[in-house]
Write a protein that holds these residues in place. Sequence first.
Motif, mmCIF file in Angstrom:
data_model
loop_
_atom_site.group_PDB
_atom_site.id
_atom_site.type_symbol
_atom_site.label_atom_id
_atom_site.label_comp_id
_atom_site.label_asym_id
_atom_site.label_seq_id
_atom_site.Cartn_x
_atom_site.Cartn_y
_atom_site.Cartn_z
ATOM 1 N N LEU A 188 0.827 -1.206 0.000
ATOM 2 C CA LEU A 188 0.000 0.000 0.000
ATOM 3 C C LEU A 188 0.860 1.254 0.000
ATOM 4 N N ALA A 189 1.966 1.235 0.735
ATOM 5 C CA ALA A 189 2.878 2.386 0.749
ATOM 6 C C ALA A 189 3.457 2.613 -0.646
ATOM 7 N N GLU B 220 0.773 4.029 -2.991
ATOM 8 C CA GLU B 220 0.526 5.451 -2.752
ATOM 9 C C GLU B 220 1.611 6.326 -3.385
ATOM 10 N N LYS B 221 2.841 5.804 -3.431
ATOM 11 C CA LYS B 221 3.954 6.532 -4.060
ATOM 12 C C LYS B 221 3.971 6.359 -5.578
ATOM 13 N N GLN C 99 -7.809 6.180 5.306
ATOM 14 C CA GLN C 99 -7.527 7.260 4.360
ATOM 15 C C GLN C 99 -6.278 6.945 3.534
ATOM 16 N N HIS C 100 -5.273 6.393 4.199
ATOM 17 C CA HIS C 100 -4.042 5.980 3.507
ATOM 18 C C HIS C 100 -4.358 4.894 2.480
ATOM 19 N N VAL C 101 -5.156 3.905 2.885
ATOM 20 C CA VAL C 101 -5.518 2.808 1.979
ATOM 21 C C VAL C 101 -6.303 3.354 0.786
ATOM 22 N N LYS D 171 -6.192 6.325 -0.569
ATOM 23 C CA LYS D 171 -5.266 7.031 -1.468
ATOM 24 C C LYS D 171 -4.468 6.033 -2.300
ATOM 25 N N ALA D 172 -3.990 4.974 -1.649
ATOM 26 C CA ALA D 172 -3.188 3.964 -2.345
ATOM 27 C C ALA D 172 -4.016 3.261 -3.419
ATOM 28 N N ARG E 286 -6.637 4.319 -5.003
ATOM 29 C CA ARG E 286 -6.958 5.247 -6.096
ATOM 30 C C ARG E 286 -5.781 5.448 -7.046
ATOM 31 N N LYS E 287 -4.562 5.253 -6.549
ATOM 32 C CA LYS E 287 -3.371 5.453 -7.389
ATOM 33 C C LYS E 287 -3.065 4.248 -8.283
#
Length: 154
Positions: free
Chosen positions: A27-28, A31-32, A53-55, A57-58, A60-61
């Motif tokens: 996931l990190a 997101e990058k 929220q982090h998940v 964003k990841a 969606r990328k």
Amino acid sequence: MSKKKFEEAWGVTDLNDKPGLTLTEMLAKAEKGELKALYVMGENPLVSDPNSQHVMKALRKLDFLVVQDIFYSETARFAHVILPAATFAEKEGTFTNTERRVQLSRQAMAPLQGTMPDWRIVSEISSRAGYPMNYQKPAEILDEINRVTPLMEA
């Protein structure tokens, strides 16, 4: 366990022996923008991860997200492809818990139309991607697990 043992069992010579990423690491990287695709099977990281929220964003990328599950989860809402799996009551096979105990499950009812057991979905994808998995029933998979992973012997 030796890489050679698995290569011999699967008839290949080029298995990568580098450990894979954990879900948190995947996931990190997503997101990058360093991870482009993800296949989520029977998990719902948008709910199980403490930082939804982090998940989000990841997810969606990602350029491509596949979710294989028994229901339309929060994570599945972000999927490009959803593969409908059969529930435990609709399939025969084994489950392994975190203590490495193998538990037998018998089919109690017919699967819903359009669903398949996880093993059959994975086998179909693998075969269509060029590595045939010609299993006919879950017992054949358990036999292979017992051959290549002695710690998992039933």
